[in-house]
Scaffold this motif. Structure first.
Motif, short mmCIF file in Angstrom:
data_model
loop_
_atom_site.label_atom_id
_atom_site.label_comp_id
_atom_site.label_asym_id
_atom_site.label_seq_id
_atom_site.Cartn_x
_atom_site.Cartn_y
_atom_site.Cartn_z
N LEU A 108 0.96 -1.23 0.22
CA LEU A 108 0.09 -0.07 0.14
C LEU A 108 0.96 1.26 -0.18
O LEU A 108 1.96 1.36 0.73
N PRO A 109 0.59 2.29 -0.67
CA PRO A 109 1.07 3.69 -0.57
C PRO A 109 0.89 4.10 0.86
O PRO A 109 -0.25 3.87 1.47
N SER A 110 1.77 4.85 1.40
CA SER A 110 1.74 5.39 2.69
C SER A 110 0.60 6.77 2.82
O SER A 110 0.54 7.30 1.57
N THR A 111 -0.05 6.73 3.89
CA THR A 111 -0.81 8.17 3.96
C THR A 111 0.04 9.34 3.66
O THR A 111 1.27 9.43 4.07
N TYR A 112 -0.68 10.40 3.06
CA TYR A 112 0.22 11.29 2.55
C TYR A 112 -0.90 12.53 2.44
O TYR A 112 -2.12 12.46 2.00
N LYS A 129 -30.94 5.65 6.01
CA LYS A 129 -32.42 5.75 6.19
C LYS A 129 -33.21 6.30 4.89
O LYS A 129 -32.60 7.08 4.25
N ASP A 130 -34.22 5.86 4.58
CA ASP A 130 -35.17 6.14 3.44
C ASP A 130 -35.64 7.65 3.66
O ASP A 130 -36.15 8.05 4.68
N PHE A 131 -35.30 8.36 2.54
CA PHE A 131 -35.83 9.58 2.35
C PHE A 131 -35.50 10.65 3.59
O PHE A 131 -36.26 11.59 3.85
N ARG A 132 -34.48 10.10 4.23
CA ARG A 132 -33.85 11.13 5.43
C ARG A 132 -32.52 11.13 5.30
O ARG A 132 -31.82 10.46 4.52
N ILE A 133 -31.90 12.06 6.08
CA ILE A 133 -30.50 12.33 6.09
C ILE A 133 -30.05 11.32 6.98
O ILE A 133 -30.14 11.04 8.09
N ASP A 134 -28.93 10.37 6.09
CA ASP A 134 -28.04 9.43 6.59
C ASP A 134 -27.13 10.05 8.05
O ASP A 134 -26.79 11.02 8.11
N ASP A 135 -27.18 9.23 9.03
CA ASP A 135 -26.03 9.36 10.13
C ASP A 135 -24.66 8.67 9.63
O ASP A 135 -24.94 7.59 9.13
N LYS A 136 -23.66 9.39 9.52
CA LYS A 136 -22.38 9.28 9.10
C LYS A 136 -21.18 9.43 10.11
O LYS A 136 -21.35 10.52 10.73
N ILE A 137 -20.30 8.74 10.12
CA ILE A 137 -19.18 8.88 10.99
C ILE A 137 -17.81 8.28 10.31
O ILE A 137 -17.99 7.29 9.58
N TYR A 138 -16.78 9.32 10.43
CA TYR A 138 -15.50 8.72 9.82
C TYR A 138 -14.44 8.63 10.94
O TYR A 138 -14.35 9.04 11.90
N ARG A 139 -13.26 7.59 10.75
CA ARG A 139 -12.27 7.32 11.61
C ARG A 139 -11.09 7.25 10.61
O ARG A 139 -10.95 6.09 10.00
N ASP A 140 -10.10 8.20 10.63
CA ASP A 140 -9.08 7.87 10.04
C ASP A 140 -8.04 6.82 10.41
O ASP A 140 -8.01 6.73 11.49
N VAL A 141 -7.26 6.33 9.74
CA VAL A 141 -6.18 5.28 9.67
C VAL A 141 -4.90 5.54 9.22
O VAL A 141 -4.93 5.86 8.04
N ARG A 142 -3.97 5.72 9.76
CA ARG A 142 -2.55 6.20 9.09
C ARG A 142 -1.78 5.19 8.93
O ARG A 142 -1.55 4.28 9.56
N VAL A 143 -1.34 4.86 7.67
CA VAL A 143 -0.56 3.66 6.91
C VAL A 143 0.66 4.01 6.63
O VAL A 143 1.05 5.20 6.02
N SER A 144 1.84 3.52 7.16
CA SER A 144 3.04 3.56 6.60
C SER A 144 3.55 2.41 5.89
O SER A 144 3.83 1.33 6.54
N SER A 145 3.73 2.69 4.77
CA SER A 145 4.43 1.38 3.83
C SER A 145 5.85 1.43 3.85
O SER A 145 6.57 2.58 3.88
#
Length: 294
Positions: A108-112, A129-145
């Motif tokens: 994998l290429p490294s995070t940059y 959800k149908d016809f509604r605003i979805d709930d979303k969340i993100y969590r970053d993962v740092r990779v060093s190849s």
């Protein structure tokens, strides 16, 4: 509309940096006060590279961009059809944990990240959800190849480069010849490069200053066009070189910053490379020793 009271991505092993082949494991923690209607809960692990820049050509500005998907893994954590309402499911009141496990592929290429391009890895959780605003969340993962330098004999061998340029002005005609040698072809962040430089001045003009630099070279590729950015990470100033003489920079030690990204592999749109570059004033075309940081 019911919204989660608690919505988090928890990693079981809080690593600052992951390597190819590692497992990213954890769970999604969701708490709701009332029953929540939805289609499903999906957990995705994504890696993508993106480049975007603008160039002025005459009076017009052209924009270039490109995205490469490096990896995509997905699991449906919750989403069973209800007999009463097909394609819908419900999350009962209370707390819920949905485990996940993703394995990072090799090479994998490294995070940059910079102002033009990025390589990013992240876990994304989406409550659809149908016809509604979805709930979303993100969590970053740092990779060093990186490659194992012990597996490649060439990475342990010294590297050298040279350049010669002629000064054509009648009052200072002659050639300036330079050579740079570094102790090996591959390093890891935080190590020291040991470099030796020789500048031989066959011209009639003094070289007022010489320097040796550690340079990061980043190349970006859109659909057709490309662009390159260089950044000096470290520099050592050398002595003058009078006309008809030579000068040496012996065992110059240059520290590689501990947080530099490693060379990009398996990425079509963004390449990170490194070189030790020598410059002289009056300068000839600068010459470089390229090497890997892995």
């Amino acid at each position: 509309m019911v919204k989660p009271e608690r919505f988090e991505v928890i990693f079981y092993e809080e690593k600052e940096v992951y390597a190819p082949g590692d497992e990213v494991t954890g769970h999604v923690d969701i708490a709701v006060e009332k029953e929540m209607e939805m289609k499903d809960i999906k957990i995705k692990f994504t890696g993508e590279a993106h480049v975007s820049w603008s160039e002025e050509v005459g009076d017009e500005e052209s924009n270039y961009c490109r995205t490469q998907t490096i990896l995509k893994q997905k699991i449906t954590a919750h989403g069973q059809e209800s007999p009463e309402k097909p394609n819908k499911t419900y999350l009962p009141p209370g707390g819920h944990k949905f485990p996940f496990e993703f394995r990072l592929p090799q090479n994998l290429p490294s995070t940059y990240q910079d102002s033009i391009g990025s390589v990013r890895y992240y876990v994304k959780v989406r409550i659809e959800k149908d016809f509604r605003i979805d709930d979303k969340i993100y969590r970053d993962v740092r990779v060093s190849s990186g490659l194992n330098l012990n597996d490649d004999q060439n990475m342990r061998e010294p590297v050298a480069a040279s350049e010669s340029a002629a000064l054509c002005c009648w009052c200072c005609a002659g050639a300036i010849v330079g050579e740079v040698r570094i102790d090996r072809g591959g390093y890891v962040p935080g190590e020291w490069i040991v470099a030796n430089v020789t500048v031989t001045n066959h011209s009639a003009s003094n070289v007022r200053q010489s320097s040796i630099e550690l340079v990061q070279i980043v190349s970006y590729y859109a659909d057709g066009p490309s662009t390159t950015a260089e950044e000096s990470l470290a520099q050592e100033i050398g002595p003058v070189c009078d006309a008809g003489s030579s000068t040496d920079l012996t065992n110059v030690r240059i520290e590689i910053p501990a947080d530099v990204p490693t060379d990009s592999v398996d990425c079509d749109i963004l390449k990170v490379q490194y070189a030790v570059t020598v410059r002289a004033v009056p300068h000839f075309s600068s010459y470089s020793c390229s090497f890997m940081i892995t």
